[in-house]
Design a protein around this motif. Sequence first.
Motif, mmCIF file in Angstrom:
data_model
loop_
_atom_site.group_PDB
_atom_site.id
_atom_site.type_symbol
_atom_site.label_atom_id
_atom_site.label_comp_id
_atom_site.label_asym_id
_atom_site.label_seq_id
_atom_site.Cartn_x
_atom_site.Cartn_y
_atom_site.Cartn_z
ATOM 1 N N ILE A 36 0.786 -0.774 0.267
ATOM 2 C CA ILE A 36 -0.148 -0.054 -0.104
ATOM 3 C C ILE A 36 0.754 1.297 0.144
ATOM 4 C CG2 ILE A 36 -1.275 1.774 1.278
ATOM 5 C CD1 ILE A 36 -2.638 -1.013 0.470
ATOM 6 N N CYS A 53 -11.782 -1.719 5.597
ATOM 7 C CA CYS A 53 -10.423 -2.251 4.823
ATOM 8 C C CYS A 53 -11.095 -3.686 6.000
ATOM 9 C CB CYS A 53 -9.155 -1.778 6.591
ATOM 10 S SG CYS A 53 -7.783 -3.400 6.239
ATOM 11 N N ALA A 54 -11.035 -5.377 4.849
ATOM 12 C CA ALA A 54 -10.668 -6.177 5.527
ATOM 13 C C ALA A 54 -10.392 -7.049 5.692
ATOM 14 C CB ALA A 54 -11.111 -7.230 3.977
ATOM 15 N N GLY A 55 -9.198 -6.770 6.581
ATOM 16 C CA GLY A 55 -7.968 -7.124 6.700
ATOM 17 C C GLY A 55 -7.817 -5.895 8.969
ATOM 18 N N ILE A 58 -5.468 -1.187 8.877
ATOM 19 C CA ILE A 58 -5.430 0.210 8.729
ATOM 20 C C ILE A 58 -6.344 1.078 10.196
ATOM 21 C CG2 ILE A 58 -6.798 2.070 7.787
ATOM 22 C CD1 ILE A 58 -6.851 0.808 5.079
ATOM 23 N N VAL A 73 -0.459 1.662 7.977
ATOM 24 C CA VAL A 73 -1.282 0.758 7.683
ATOM 25 C C VAL A 73 -0.620 -0.757 8.234
ATOM 26 C CG1 VAL A 73 -1.839 -0.871 5.491
ATOM 27 C CG2 VAL A 73 -2.469 1.350 5.609
ATOM 28 N N CYS A 78 -2.516 -6.545 6.117
ATOM 29 C CA CYS A 78 -3.503 -6.539 4.614
ATOM 30 C C CYS A 78 -3.991 -7.634 4.268
ATOM 31 C CB CYS A 78 -2.179 -5.701 4.315
ATOM 32 S SG CYS A 78 -3.007 -5.092 2.009
ATOM 33 N N ALA A 79 -4.473 -7.668 3.151
ATOM 34 C CA ALA A 79 -4.944 -8.780 2.443
ATOM 35 C C ALA A 79 -5.307 -8.697 1.049
ATOM 36 C CB ALA A 79 -6.679 -9.642 3.150
ATOM 37 N N PHE A 80 -4.861 -7.496 0.828
ATOM 38 C CA PHE A 80 -4.391 -7.213 -0.725
ATOM 39 C C PHE A 80 -5.858 -7.215 -0.869
ATOM 40 C CE2 PHE A 80 -0.410 -8.763 0.846
ATOM 41 C CZ PHE A 80 0.199 -7.512 0.854
ATOM 42 N N CYS A 81 -7.057 -7.100 -0.825
ATOM 43 C CA CYS A 81 -8.288 -6.595 -1.789
ATOM 44 C C CYS A 81 -8.557 -5.167 -1.658
ATOM 45 C CB CYS A 81 -8.936 -6.938 -0.237
ATOM 46 S SG CYS A 81 -9.416 -5.585 1.111
ATOM 47 N N GLY A 82 -7.929 -4.573 -2.261
ATOM 48 C CA GLY A 82 -7.876 -3.134 -2.894
ATOM 49 C C GLY A 82 -9.448 -2.489 -2.338
ATOM 50 N N LEU A 83 -9.781 -2.801 -0.910
ATOM 51 C CA LEU A 83 -11.684 -2.254 -0.616
ATOM 52 C C LEU A 83 -10.815 -0.164 -0.191
ATOM 53 C CD1 LEU A 83 -13.461 -4.275 0.508
ATOM 54 C CD2 LEU A 83 -13.396 -3.992 -1.452
ATOM 55 N N CYS A 84 -9.786 -0.702 0.051
ATOM 56 C CA CYS A 84 -9.536 1.023 0.965
ATOM 57 C C CYS A 84 -9.408 1.884 -0.736
ATOM 58 C CB CYS A 84 -8.122 1.126 1.151
ATOM 59 S SG CYS A 84 -6.789 -0.040 0.547
#
Length: 178
Positions: A36, A53-55, A58, A73, A78-84
């Motif tokens: 990130i 944030c899924a994980g 943040i 962060v 971080c799950a690298f989901c990209g939601l943020c």
Amino acid sequence: MSSFLKIALKNLFKGPSTDKYPFGETFVPEKLRGKIRHNPKACMACHMCEHVCAGGAIRIKEAEDGSGIDFMVWHNSCAFCGLCEHYCPTGAIHLTNDYHTAHLQEEKYSYVESSFIKYEPCSCCAEPMIPLVPEFSEVVYGKQEDAKGLSKMCEKCRRKAVGKAIWKAGSLCDGTRS
Ligand code: SF4
Ligand code: SF4
């Protein structure tokens, strides 16, 4: 010479087809979701990224000396989901294609992307606040001249100024019906 031998000899002289990673760099897809990056200049500390944030990676918190906001962060969570990135209204948070995320267990709490969003005094009442990002204030208040001025006001003063402007204009409704 058998065809198998031919292929074996050809491959022997051709060299390896794979990359030398981890002893050298390797191909990285442009859209790979990696580490990130946060841009404090474009951030309004709206907490949206923290909320989605899924994980739970943040954390946005006022600095101890009250001079601004600490933004962190944890790459470890971080799950690298990209939601943020998807929900950030100002484009202040991005996933880069930097995949170098391996780290030692004892580094897990220090393996963070951190930045600082400094408070500025409100142009009206001098209360410390985070200015609205110009692109965002344009979306909210349009391209009118005073949109720039509004972005330097705290939320309270902005509300007052917009209320006054509406009062002066006479009506909230322009009388048109869709
Ligand atoms: S990519 Fe997903 S898990 Fe990682 S910080 Fe953003 S929202 Fe959280
Ligand atoms: S990075 Fe974006 S979503 Fe997160 S607090 Fe800043 S402006 Fe809001």
